[in-house]
Design a protein around this motif. Structure first.
Motif, PDB file in Angstrom:
ATOM      1  N   MET A 246      -9.858 -18.991   0.473  1.00 37.70           N
ATOM      2  CA  MET A 246     -10.744 -19.859   1.245  1.00 37.70           C
ATOM      3  C   MET A 246     -11.419 -19.002   2.322  1.00 37.70           C
ATOM      4  O   MET A 246     -10.780 -18.186   2.969  1.00 37.70           O
ATOM      5  N   SER A 247     -12.700 -19.217   2.505  1.00 34.79           N
ATOM      6  CA  SER A 247     -13.416 -18.465   3.526  1.00 34.79           C
ATOM      7  C   SER A 247     -13.138 -19.051   4.910  1.00 34.79           C
ATOM      8  O   SER A 247     -12.612 -20.150   5.046  1.00 34.79           O
ATOM      9  N   ALA A 248     -13.502 -18.290   5.917  1.00 33.92           N
ATOM     10  CA  ALA A 248     -13.292 -18.714   7.305  1.00 33.92           C
ATOM     11  C   ALA A 248     -14.623 -18.727   8.034  1.00 33.92           C
ATOM     12  O   ALA A 248     -15.582 -18.075   7.625  1.00 33.92           O
ATOM     13  N   VAL A 249     -14.653 -19.485   9.108  1.00 33.86           N
ATOM     14  CA  VAL A 249     -15.826 -19.527   9.964  1.00 33.86           C
ATOM     15  C   VAL A 249     -15.326 -19.444  11.410  1.00 33.86           C
ATOM     16  O   VAL A 249     -14.359 -20.110  11.780  1.00 33.86           O
ATOM     17  N   ALA A 250     -15.965 -18.600  12.189  1.00 36.46           N
ATOM     18  CA  ALA A 250     -15.597 -18.481  13.599  1.00 36.46           C
ATOM     19  C   ALA A 250     -16.090 -19.709  14.350  1.00 36.46           C
ATOM     20  O   ALA A 250     -17.143 -20.270  14.025  1.00 36.46           O
ATOM     21  N   LYS A 251     -15.321 -20.117  15.330  1.00 38.61           N
ATOM     22  CA  LYS A 251     -15.707 -21.280  16.137  1.00 38.61           C
ATOM     23  C   LYS A 251     -17.121 -21.106  16.683  1.00 38.61           C
ATOM     24  O   LYS A 251     -17.910 -22.049  16.708  1.00 38.61           O
ATOM     25  N   ALA A 252     -17.472 -19.882  17.076  1.00 42.52           N
ATOM     26  CA  ALA A 252     -18.800 -19.599  17.628  1.00 42.52           C
ATOM     27  C   ALA A 252     -19.910 -19.776  16.599  1.00 42.52           C
ATOM     28  O   ALA A 252     -21.073 -19.947  16.970  1.00 42.52           O
ATOM     29  N   GLN A 253     -19.573 -19.763  15.310  1.00 48.29           N
ATOM     30  CA  GLN A 253     -20.571 -19.921  14.247  1.00 48.29           C
ATOM     31  C   GLN A 253     -20.759 -21.369  13.822  1.00 48.29           C
ATOM     32  O   GLN A 253     -21.668 -21.676  13.050  1.00 48.29           O
ATOM     33  N   LEU A 254     -19.911 -22.254  14.312  1.00 47.80           N
ATOM     34  CA  LEU A 254     -20.020 -23.668  13.959  1.00 47.80           C
ATOM     35  C   LEU A 254     -21.211 -24.314  14.646  1.00 47.80           C
ATOM     36  O   LEU A 254     -21.628 -23.865  15.721  1.00 47.80           O
ATOM     37  N   PRO A 255     -21.737 -25.397  14.073  1.00 53.53           N
ATOM     38  CA  PRO A 255     -22.772 -26.153  14.778  1.00 53.53           C
ATOM     39  C   PRO A 255     -22.206 -26.687  16.100  1.00 53.53           C
ATOM     40  O   PRO A 255     -21.000 -26.933  16.217  1.00 53.53           O
TER      41      PRO A 255
END
Length: 95
Positions: free
Chosen positions: A1-10
Motif C-alpha cells: 500500500m502506498s503512503a501519503v504525507a500529511k503535508a500532501q493531503l488536501p
C-alpha cells in the motif's frame, strides 16, 4: 500500500485529522461510524478497530467520495488511511 504525507493531503483532510484528534465535533452524523474493512484492503484487526470520517469536498453539499479511516482508540491518528474514491483504494497517512 502506498503512503501519503500529511503535508500532501488536501487541506480538508488535514482538518478532518484535527477533528479526529480533538474528538469532534464532526460535520456529518455518520462521522466516526464503524468501518468493517470487509474488502480487507486495510491491515486485519478485530471488528470495531476502524472508524470512518468524512473529508469535505469543496463545492459539494453532499459527503462526497473522500474519507479518512482510523484504527485504534478514538482520538488516535497514528493508524489512519486516506481514500478519495470511496474505499476503493487507500493510502496510509504518514505523519
Amino acid at each position: 500500500m502506498s503512503a501519503v504525507a500529511k503535508a500532501q493531503l488536501p487541506a480538508e483532510a488535514v482538518e478532518t485529522l484535527r477533528l479526529i484528534k480533538a474528538g469532534g465535533p464532526f460535520p456529518f452524523g455518520e462521522d466516526g461510524v464503524l468501518f468493517r474493512n470487509s474488502s480487507t484492503l486495510l491491515p486485519q484487526h478485530p471488528r470495531g478497530y476502524y472508524h470512518a470520517y468524512t473529508v469535505r469536498t469543496p463545492g459539494s453539499t453532499e459527503r462526497g467520495q473522500r474519507r479518512i479511516v482510523c484504527g485504534g482508540p478514538r482520538k488516535q491518528t497514528s493508524d489512519c488511511y486516506y481514500t478519495d474514491d470511496y474505499y476503493v483504494t487507500f493510502k496510509r497517512i504518514a505523519e
